[in-house]
Design a protein around this motif. Sequence first.
Motif, PDB file in Angstrom:
ATOM      1  N   ALA A  69      31.659  -5.590  43.926  1.00 41.11           N
ATOM      2  CA  ALA A  69      33.046  -6.136  43.139  1.00 41.11           C
ATOM      3  C   ALA A  69      32.018  -5.939  41.395  1.00 41.11           C
ATOM      4  CB  ALA A  69      33.221  -7.668  43.130  1.00 41.11           C
ATOM      5  N   LEU A  70      30.930  -6.217  41.118  1.00 38.12           N
ATOM      6  CA  LEU A  70      30.214  -6.015  40.512  1.00 38.12           C
ATOM      7  C   LEU A  70      29.856  -5.312  39.720  1.00 38.12           C
ATOM      8  CD1 LEU A  70      28.324  -9.654  40.692  1.00 38.12           C
ATOM      9  CD2 LEU A  70      30.053  -9.678  39.178  1.00 38.12           C
ATOM     10  N   THR A  71      28.972  -4.211  40.819  1.00 43.29           N
ATOM     11  CA  THR A  71      28.527  -2.470  40.609  1.00 43.29           C
ATOM     12  C   THR A  71      29.612  -2.376  40.371  1.00 43.29           C
ATOM     13  OG1 THR A  71      28.673  -2.082  42.761  1.00 43.29           O
ATOM     14  CG2 THR A  71      26.579  -2.832  42.501  1.00 43.29           C
ATOM     15  N   LEU A  72      30.835  -1.879  40.679  1.00 40.14           N
ATOM     16  CA  LEU A  72      31.780  -1.298  40.049  1.00 40.14           C
ATOM     17  C   LEU A  72      32.535  -1.596  39.294  1.00 40.14           C
ATOM     18  CD1 LEU A  72      33.820  -1.045  43.900  1.00 40.14           C
ATOM     19  CD2 LEU A  72      33.050   0.856  42.315  1.00 40.14           C
ATOM     20  N   ALA A  73      31.974  -2.924  38.945  1.00 42.74           N
ATOM     21  CA  ALA A  73      32.876  -3.333  37.395  1.00 42.74           C
ATOM     22  C   ALA A  73      31.696  -3.040  35.880  1.00 42.74           C
ATOM     23  CB  ALA A  73      33.907  -5.474  37.172  1.00 42.74           C
ATOM     24  N   GLU A 124      47.574   8.882  51.729  1.00 45.79           N
ATOM     25  CA  GLU A 124      46.768   7.297  52.563  1.00 45.79           C
ATOM     26  C   GLU A 124      45.833   7.352  51.977  1.00 45.79           C
ATOM     27  OE1 GLU A 124      46.654   7.866  56.688  1.00 45.79           O
ATOM     28  OE2 GLU A 124      48.768   7.890  56.032  1.00 45.79           O
ATOM     29  N   VAL A 125      44.949   9.412  51.449  1.00 46.95           N
ATOM     30  CA  VAL A 125      43.458   9.170  50.768  1.00 46.95           C
ATOM     31  C   VAL A 125      43.158   8.724  49.511  1.00 46.95           C
ATOM     32  CG1 VAL A 125      42.054  10.925  50.116  1.00 46.95           C
ATOM     33  CG2 VAL A 125      42.620  10.890  52.434  1.00 46.95           C
ATOM     34  N   ALA A 126      44.338   9.429  48.784  1.00 50.39           N
ATOM     35  CA  ALA A 126      44.361   8.826  47.529  1.00 50.39           C
ATOM     36  C   ALA A 126      45.033   7.726  47.539  1.00 50.39           C
ATOM     37  CB  ALA A 126      46.087   9.233  46.590  1.00 50.39           C
ATOM     38  N   ALA A 127      45.533   6.556  47.874  1.00 52.67           N
ATOM     39  CA  ALA A 127      45.630   4.933  48.136  1.00 52.67           C
ATOM     40  C   ALA A 127      44.044   4.102  48.119  1.00 52.67           C
ATOM     41  CB  ALA A 127      46.784   4.399  49.221  1.00 52.67           C
ATOM     42  N   VAL A 128      43.067   4.816  49.265  1.00 47.58           N
ATOM     43  CA  VAL A 128      42.010   4.844  49.393  1.00 47.58           C
ATOM     44  C   VAL A 128      41.114   4.413  47.698  1.00 47.58           C
ATOM     45  CG1 VAL A 128      39.905   4.127  50.350  1.00 47.58           C
ATOM     46  CG2 VAL A 128      42.247   4.936  51.552  1.00 47.58           C
ATOM     47  N   ALA A 129      41.494   5.781  47.713  1.00 50.58           N
ATOM     48  CA  ALA A 129      41.220   6.106  46.319  1.00 50.58           C
ATOM     49  C   ALA A 129      40.951   4.791  45.005  1.00 50.58           C
ATOM     50  CB  ALA A 129      41.066   7.239  45.679  1.00 50.58           C
ATOM     51  N   PHE A 130      42.526   5.061  44.578  1.00 51.07           N
ATOM     52  CA  PHE A 130      43.187   4.080  43.788  1.00 51.07           C
ATOM     53  C   PHE A 130      42.375   2.312  44.327  1.00 51.07           C
ATOM     54  CE2 PHE A 130      46.420   7.043  42.325  1.00 51.07           C
ATOM     55  CZ  PHE A 130      45.834   7.188  41.390  1.00 51.07           C
ATOM     56  N   TRP A 131      42.779   2.438  44.866  1.00 51.00           N
ATOM     57  CA  TRP A 131      42.762   0.859  45.708  1.00 51.00           C
ATOM     58  C   TRP A 131      40.807   0.970  45.135  1.00 51.00           C
ATOM     59  CZ3 TRP A 131      44.800  -3.665  48.131  1.00 51.00           C
ATOM     60  CH2 TRP A 131      43.939  -4.300  48.237  1.00 51.00           C
ATOM     61  N   ALA A 132      39.897   1.603  45.934  1.00 53.74           N
ATOM     62  CA  ALA A 132      38.628   1.344  45.288  1.00 53.74           C
ATOM     63  C   ALA A 132      38.102   1.543  44.474  1.00 53.74           C
ATOM     64  CB  ALA A 132      37.754   2.214  46.710  1.00 53.74           C
ATOM     65  N   MET A 133      39.168   1.658  43.610  1.00 50.21           N
ATOM     66  CA  MET A 133      38.575   1.950  41.900  1.00 50.21           C
ATOM     67  C   MET A 133      39.035   0.738  41.013  1.00 50.21           C
ATOM     68  SD  MET A 133      36.033   4.648  41.305  1.00 50.21           S
ATOM     69  CE  MET A 133      35.956   4.784  39.897  1.00 50.21           C
ATOM     70  N   GLY A 134      39.610   0.363  42.188  1.00 47.61           N
ATOM     71  CA  GLY A 134      40.863  -0.629  41.057  1.00 47.61           C
ATOM     72  C   GLY A 134      39.776  -1.828  40.157  1.00 47.61           C
ATOM     73  N   PRO A 135      38.404  -2.090  40.987  1.00 50.42           N
ATOM     74  CA  PRO A 135      37.874  -2.930  40.131  1.00 50.42           C
ATOM     75  C   PRO A 135      36.809  -2.629  39.140  1.00 50.42           C
ATOM     76  CG  PRO A 135      37.605  -3.440  42.600  1.00 50.42           C
ATOM     77  CD  PRO A 135      38.223  -2.199  42.234  1.00 50.42           C
ATOM     78  N   ALA A 136      36.846  -0.813  39.332  1.00 52.72           N
ATOM     79  CA  ALA A 136      36.752   0.070  37.934  1.00 52.72           C
ATOM     80  C   ALA A 136      37.055   0.271  36.874  1.00 52.72           C
ATOM     81  CB  ALA A 136      36.011   1.537  38.656  1.00 52.72           C
ATOM     82  N   TYR A 137      38.925   0.342  37.172  1.00 56.93           N
ATOM     83  CA  TYR A 137      40.084   1.251  36.151  1.00 56.93           C
ATOM     84  C   TYR A 137      40.119  -0.266  34.958  1.00 56.93           C
ATOM     85  CZ  TYR A 137      40.634   4.658  38.722  1.00 56.93           C
ATOM     86  OH  TYR A 137      40.224   5.593  39.669  1.00 56.93           O
ATOM     87  N   LEU A 138      39.528  -1.202  35.162  1.00 63.48           N
ATOM     88  CA  LEU A 138      40.132  -2.555  34.322  1.00 63.48           C
ATOM     89  C   LEU A 138      39.349  -2.795  33.007  1.00 63.48           C
ATOM     90  CD1 LEU A 138      42.520  -4.080  33.162  1.00 63.48           C
ATOM     91  CD2 LEU A 138      41.434  -6.081  34.405  1.00 63.48           C
ATOM     92  N   PRO A 139      37.961  -2.995  33.778  1.00 67.24           N
ATOM     93  CA  PRO A 139      37.071  -3.369  32.254  1.00 67.24           C
ATOM     94  C   PRO A 139      36.974  -2.892  31.379  1.00 67.24           C
ATOM     95  CG  PRO A 139      35.632  -2.960  34.947  1.00 67.24           C
ATOM     96  CD  PRO A 139      37.383  -2.075  35.281  1.00 67.24           C
ATOM     97  N   ASN A 140      36.873  -1.379  31.165  1.00 65.31           N
ATOM     98  CA  ASN A 140      37.363   0.108  29.561  1.00 65.31           C
ATOM     99  C   ASN A 140      38.041  -1.854  28.754  1.00 65.31           C
ATOM    100  OD1 ASN A 140      34.061   1.142  29.638  1.00 65.31           O
ATOM    101  ND2 ASN A 140      35.177   1.723  31.567  1.00 65.31           N
TER     102      ASN A 140
END
Length: 180
Positions: A90-94, A4-20
């Motif tokens: 959304a904007l600060t993560l991205a 569950e912790v891992a799933a929330v971590a991936f979810w919350a970082m989702g908007p940060a994983y795509l930009p680069n």
Amino acid sequence: MVVEVAAVAFWAMGPAYLPNNAAVVLGGGRPLDGGRTWGGQRVLGDGKTWRGTIGGTLAGALVAAGLNGVRPIVATASGLDLPPFTVTAALTLAFGAMAGDIVASLVKRRAGFARGRAVPGLDQLDFVFGALGVTALVAPGWFATTFTPPVLLAVLLLTPVLHIVTNLLAYQVGVKDEPW
Ligand code: CTP
Ligand code: MG
């Protein structure tokens, strides 16, 4: 619990994983530093462009919008307490993900490294610290409720693993020349 912790971590970082990654596709054109040099080196270099930075930031914000859209379904189906993204988060993560990578380029140029030279460690984590740092500064309340200590630990441990796995997959599929 760990899952569950891992799933929330991936979810919350989702908007940060795509930009680069989006910046690689969308980048090009005028460099952020306008070609300026500092101490005989470019300030950032031709690898950091306006198009890549803006396009990458928008791509990450779109991920947040998409996750917000599917959240009711996914949360119900999985029973997970997945955080919704505010517009600010959304904007600060991205943008933070892009900013971390930009700061890393500044450091690399100061160190005399040519554009594109791989710096293991820095290349994989710069965007993580950028996304977390900018979000913590601009949206401290959202940050504190979303990135609890266990989630934060999961982000730091799982992001390099995700990075290695996606690169291996990209190599297998043939879109990358090296498996790292
Ligand atoms: N890119 C961009 N704008 C950004 C980040 C990336 O246009 N803010 C594009 C550039 O075309 C860049 C590519 O994505 O060449 C790969 O990004 P990255 O590996 O971060 O840049 P490098 O070219 O390796 O340059 P540096 O050594 O400064 O990291
Ligand atoms: Mg690079």
